[in-house]
Design a protein around this motif. Sequence first.
Motif, PDB file in Angstrom:
ATOM      1  N   SER A  17       7.519  -4.676  -2.250  1.00  0.00           N
ATOM      2  CA  SER A  17       7.638  -5.183  -3.624  1.00  0.00           C
ATOM      3  C   SER A  17       7.880  -6.686  -3.630  1.00  0.00           C
ATOM      4  CB  SER A  17       8.779  -4.469  -4.353  1.00  0.00           C
ATOM      5  OG  SER A  17       8.531  -3.088  -4.445  1.00  0.00           O
ATOM      6  N   ARG A  18       8.700  -7.156  -2.694  1.00  0.00           N
ATOM      7  CA  ARG A  18       8.970  -8.597  -2.611  1.00  0.00           C
ATOM      8  C   ARG A  18       7.689  -9.373  -2.323  1.00  0.00           C
ATOM      9  NH1 ARG A  18      14.478  -8.864   1.129  1.00  0.00           N
ATOM     10  NH2 ARG A  18      15.652  -7.263  -0.019  1.00  0.00           N
ATOM     11  N   GLU A  19       6.897  -8.846  -1.382  1.00  0.00           N
ATOM     12  CA  GLU A  19       5.674  -9.544  -0.998  1.00  0.00           C
ATOM     13  C   GLU A  19       4.672  -9.574  -2.139  1.00  0.00           C
ATOM     14  OE1 GLU A  19       3.148 -11.748   1.407  1.00  0.00           O
ATOM     15  OE2 GLU A  19       5.283 -11.267   1.613  1.00  0.00           O
ATOM     16  N   ILE A  20       4.526  -8.473  -2.854  1.00  0.00           N
ATOM     17  CA  ILE A  20       3.594  -8.428  -3.982  1.00  0.00           C
ATOM     18  C   ILE A  20       4.064  -9.371  -5.089  1.00  0.00           C
ATOM     19  CG2 ILE A  20       2.744  -6.943  -5.857  1.00  0.00           C
ATOM     20  CD1 ILE A  20       2.610  -4.656  -3.817  1.00  0.00           C
ATOM     21  N   PHE A  21       5.359  -9.347  -5.385  1.00  0.00           N
ATOM     22  CA  PHE A  21       5.889 -10.252  -6.411  1.00  0.00           C
ATOM     23  C   PHE A  21       5.664 -11.709  -6.007  1.00  0.00           C
ATOM     24  CE2 PHE A  21       9.476 -12.906  -7.824  1.00  0.00           C
ATOM     25  CZ  PHE A  21       9.224 -12.893  -9.189  1.00  0.00           C
ATOM     26  N   ARG A  22       5.955 -12.040  -4.774  1.00  0.00           N
ATOM     27  CA  ARG A  22       5.800 -13.416  -4.311  1.00  0.00           C
ATOM     28  C   ARG A  22       4.350 -13.876  -4.430  1.00  0.00           C
ATOM     29  NH1 ARG A  22       4.727 -16.138   0.303  1.00  0.00           N
ATOM     30  NH2 ARG A  22       4.399 -14.240   1.518  1.00  0.00           N
ATOM     31  N   ILE A  24       2.060 -12.736  -6.517  1.00  0.00           N
ATOM     32  CA  ILE A  24       1.717 -12.895  -7.942  1.00  0.00           C
ATOM     33  C   ILE A  24       2.185 -14.257  -8.444  1.00  0.00           C
ATOM     34  CG2 ILE A  24       2.236 -12.067 -10.273  1.00  0.00           C
ATOM     35  CD1 ILE A  24       2.356  -9.224  -9.105  1.00  0.00           C
ATOM     36  N   VAL A  25       3.424 -14.627  -8.092  1.00  0.00           N
ATOM     37  CA  VAL A  25       3.963 -15.909  -8.565  1.00  0.00           C
ATOM     38  C   VAL A  25       3.214 -17.074  -7.928  1.00  0.00           C
ATOM     39  CG1 VAL A  25       5.996 -17.385  -8.669  1.00  0.00           C
ATOM     40  CG2 VAL A  25       6.238 -14.928  -9.008  1.00  0.00           C
ATOM     41  N   GLU A  26       2.981 -17.010  -6.635  1.00  0.00           N
ATOM     42  CA  GLU A  26       2.295 -18.112  -5.963  1.00  0.00           C
ATOM     43  C   GLU A  26       0.877 -18.302  -6.496  1.00  0.00           C
ATOM     44  OE1 GLU A  26       2.636 -17.152  -1.842  1.00  0.00           O
ATOM     45  OE2 GLU A  26       4.644 -18.029  -1.657  1.00  0.00           O
ATOM     46  N   SER A  27       0.203 -17.186  -6.821  1.00  0.00           N
ATOM     47  CA  SER A  27      -1.128 -17.278  -7.407  1.00  0.00           C
ATOM     48  C   SER A  27      -1.065 -17.951  -8.776  1.00  0.00           C
ATOM     49  CB  SER A  27      -1.745 -15.881  -7.526  1.00  0.00           C
ATOM     50  OG  SER A  27      -3.003 -15.945  -8.173  1.00  0.00           O
ATOM     51  N   TYR A  28      -0.057 -17.594  -9.570  1.00  0.00           N
ATOM     52  CA  TYR A  28       0.119 -18.196 -10.892  1.00  0.00           C
ATOM     53  C   TYR A  28       0.414 -19.694 -10.775  1.00  0.00           C
ATOM     54  CZ  TYR A  28       2.498 -19.553 -15.195  1.00  0.00           C
ATOM     55  OH  TYR A  28       2.883 -20.208 -16.323  1.00  0.00           O
ATOM     56  N   LEU A  29       1.318 -20.071  -9.855  1.00  0.00           N
ATOM     57  CA  LEU A  29       1.658 -21.478  -9.687  1.00  0.00           C
ATOM     58  C   LEU A  29       0.456 -22.280  -9.207  1.00  0.00           C
ATOM     59  CD1 LEU A  29       5.204 -21.241  -8.037  1.00  0.00           C
ATOM     60  CD2 LEU A  29       4.644 -21.662 -10.431  1.00  0.00           C
ATOM     61  N   ASN A  30      -0.445 -21.623  -8.496  1.00  0.00           N
ATOM     62  CA  ASN A  30      -1.602 -22.319  -7.941  1.00  0.00           C
ATOM     63  C   ASN A  30      -2.698 -22.552  -8.983  1.00  0.00           C
ATOM     64  OD1 ASN A  30      -3.187 -23.396  -5.675  1.00  0.00           O
ATOM     65  ND2 ASN A  30      -4.467 -21.594  -6.005  1.00  0.00           N
ATOM     66  N   ASP A  31      -3.017 -21.510  -9.780  1.00  0.00           N
ATOM     67  CA  ASP A  31      -4.131 -21.677 -10.713  1.00  0.00           C
ATOM     68  C   ASP A  31      -3.834 -21.286 -12.158  1.00  0.00           C
ATOM     69  OD1 ASP A  31      -4.217 -18.853 -10.750  1.00  0.00           O
ATOM     70  OD2 ASP A  31      -5.671 -18.796  -9.119  1.00  0.00           O
ATOM     71  N   GLY A  32      -2.650 -20.742 -12.420  1.00  0.00           N
ATOM     72  CA  GLY A  32      -2.266 -20.425 -13.792  1.00  0.00           C
ATOM     73  C   GLY A  32      -2.856 -19.148 -14.343  1.00  0.00           C
ATOM     74  N   ASP A  33      -3.579 -18.393 -13.516  1.00  0.00           N
ATOM     75  CA  ASP A  33      -4.249 -17.189 -14.008  1.00  0.00           C
ATOM     76  C   ASP A  33      -3.511 -15.924 -13.552  1.00  0.00           C
ATOM     77  OD1 ASP A  33      -6.300 -18.664 -15.174  1.00  0.00           O
ATOM     78  OD2 ASP A  33      -7.420 -18.741 -13.278  1.00  0.00           O
ATOM     79  N   PRO A  34      -3.637 -14.846 -14.331  1.00  0.00           N
ATOM     80  CA  PRO A  34      -3.074 -13.567 -13.886  1.00  0.00           C
ATOM     81  C   PRO A  34      -3.856 -13.043 -12.682  1.00  0.00           C
ATOM     82  CG  PRO A  34      -4.353 -13.263 -15.889  1.00  0.00           C
ATOM     83  CD  PRO A  34      -4.276 -14.735 -15.657  1.00  0.00           C
ATOM     84  N   VAL A  35      -3.200 -12.257 -11.848  1.00  0.00           N
ATOM     85  CA  VAL A  35      -3.852 -11.707 -10.669  1.00  0.00           C
ATOM     86  C   VAL A  35      -3.816 -10.182 -10.751  1.00  0.00           C
ATOM     87  CG1 VAL A  35      -1.737 -11.848  -9.292  1.00  0.00           C
ATOM     88  CG2 VAL A  35      -3.942 -11.722  -8.137  1.00  0.00           C
ATOM     89  N   GLY A  36      -4.919  -9.528 -10.410  1.00  0.00           N
ATOM     90  CA  GLY A  36      -5.023  -8.078 -10.486  1.00  0.00           C
ATOM     91  C   GLY A  36      -4.802  -7.405  -9.143  1.00  0.00           C
ATOM     92  N   SER A  37      -4.740  -6.085  -9.174  1.00  0.00           N
ATOM     93  CA  SER A  37      -4.424  -5.315  -7.969  1.00  0.00           C
ATOM     94  C   SER A  37      -5.513  -5.455  -6.907  1.00  0.00           C
ATOM     95  CB  SER A  37      -4.224  -3.844  -8.339  1.00  0.00           C
ATOM     96  OG  SER A  37      -5.367  -3.329  -9.003  1.00  0.00           O
ATOM     97  N   ARG A  38      -6.775  -5.534  -7.314  1.00  0.00           N
ATOM     98  CA  ARG A  38      -7.851  -5.638  -6.329  1.00  0.00           C
ATOM     99  C   ARG A  38      -7.790  -6.965  -5.577  1.00  0.00           C
ATOM    100  NH1 ARG A  38     -11.316  -1.581  -6.410  1.00  0.00           N
ATOM    101  NH2 ARG A  38     -11.430  -0.240  -8.266  1.00  0.00           N
ATOM    102  N   ASN A  39      -7.525  -8.055  -6.303  1.00  0.00           N
ATOM    103  CA  ASN A  39      -7.396  -9.354  -5.641  1.00  0.00           C
ATOM    104  C   ASN A  39      -6.174  -9.380  -4.732  1.00  0.00           C
ATOM    105  OD1 ASN A  39      -9.698 -10.537  -6.709  1.00  0.00           O
ATOM    106  ND2 ASN A  39      -8.637 -11.293  -8.536  1.00  0.00           N
ATOM    107  N   LEU A  40      -5.083  -8.758  -5.184  1.00  0.00           N
ATOM    108  CA  LEU A  40      -3.888  -8.701  -4.352  1.00  0.00           C
ATOM    109  C   LEU A  40      -4.162  -7.926  -3.064  1.00  0.00           C
ATOM    110  CD1 LEU A  40      -1.058  -8.133  -6.979  1.00  0.00           C
ATOM    111  CD2 LEU A  40      -1.254 -10.072  -5.416  1.00  0.00           C
TER     112      LEU A  40
END
Length: 356
Positions: A17-22, A24-40
């Motif tokens: 859970s920590r890794e998935i949360f991290r 998601i946040v890093e992806s948001y900080l990088n490009d500002g877009d939501p990230v989905g389960s397939r990309n994760l």
Amino acid sequence: MIQSPAHDVLSSLDQRSREIFRRIVESYLNDGDPVGSRNLARILPQALSPATIRNVMSDLEHLGLIYSPHISAGRMPTQIGLRFFVDAFLEIGDLPPDERSSIEAQVRAAGQTHSVENILTEASQVLSGLSRGAGLVLATKAEGALKHIEFVRLEPTRALAVLVMQNGDVENRVLELPPGVSASQLIEASNFLNAHIHGRTLTEARNELEKLKNETREALDSLSQSLVAQGLAIWGGSGSDQPARLIVRGRSNLLENISAQDDLERLRHLFDDLETKDGMIQLLDLAEAGSGVRIFIGSENKLFSLSGSSLVVAPYRDGEQRVVGALGVIGPTRLNYARIVPMVDYTAQIVSRLLR
């Protein structure tokens, strides 16, 4: 602000859970877009199915750490989630040597003019350029020791009052002269003031001259007395001046992140907040409340709550280690905190050294 301490929330999350949360946040900080389960699933170090990832994301959403901005969209961190990430996961390193050298060289070059205003303006400009956000510096109207005052006639009824501080700062004000003032009276008023203001602050000098009313009347004629009174009054003796000034550079950088009408409205609120006198006082209070860099995300900071902006701010100090102002970066909540925190900290250190 997250209701439970960050370590309590962290302990409730397993490693997956920590890794998935991290991520998601890093992806948001990088490009500002939501990230989905397939990309994760493609970027996670361990092999997990999209269904497993969605289950974890559902748990994180239940904790209030992430949310879905649209139906069937990926996930983004909430403000609570960003705060949790900053408190529990953010790793703050040192600035690269080239950025440290650049900051120091630019701010020190401004300091060669012996103008505090130039130093602070350059610091704001440097922070803006390196962060791609808005760099801001709050400067209190700290009262320094006076060195010299002089009156220079401009016109028959106008003169320039030149105030020199012991730290080298020079301020000029235009004042109206009483009719009939001669060149000798200008010199006489300057000499009288200089005999009593040297080494004192403006407040102390005004108090001293108030005590010397009788001596002033005996030493000077009425026109020279009027000049003495005006000579100090024009530097905020009425108490109407703002207690601080705000220098903001790089507002146009904030426009680069505008993608919708509601973003534009939030930015308008931010610009309005930056113009308010009360806002400047609040900003200094934020910096004085902590000894180092402080991070305020979205609504955590009442000053900029309507704009949904993040603020990274640090105090700077004078030679007596008194907090005399604050500097920092303001921008969208997806600021690169790991990079900007040491940048703000180092710039505050440089400014503090130059003010000693």
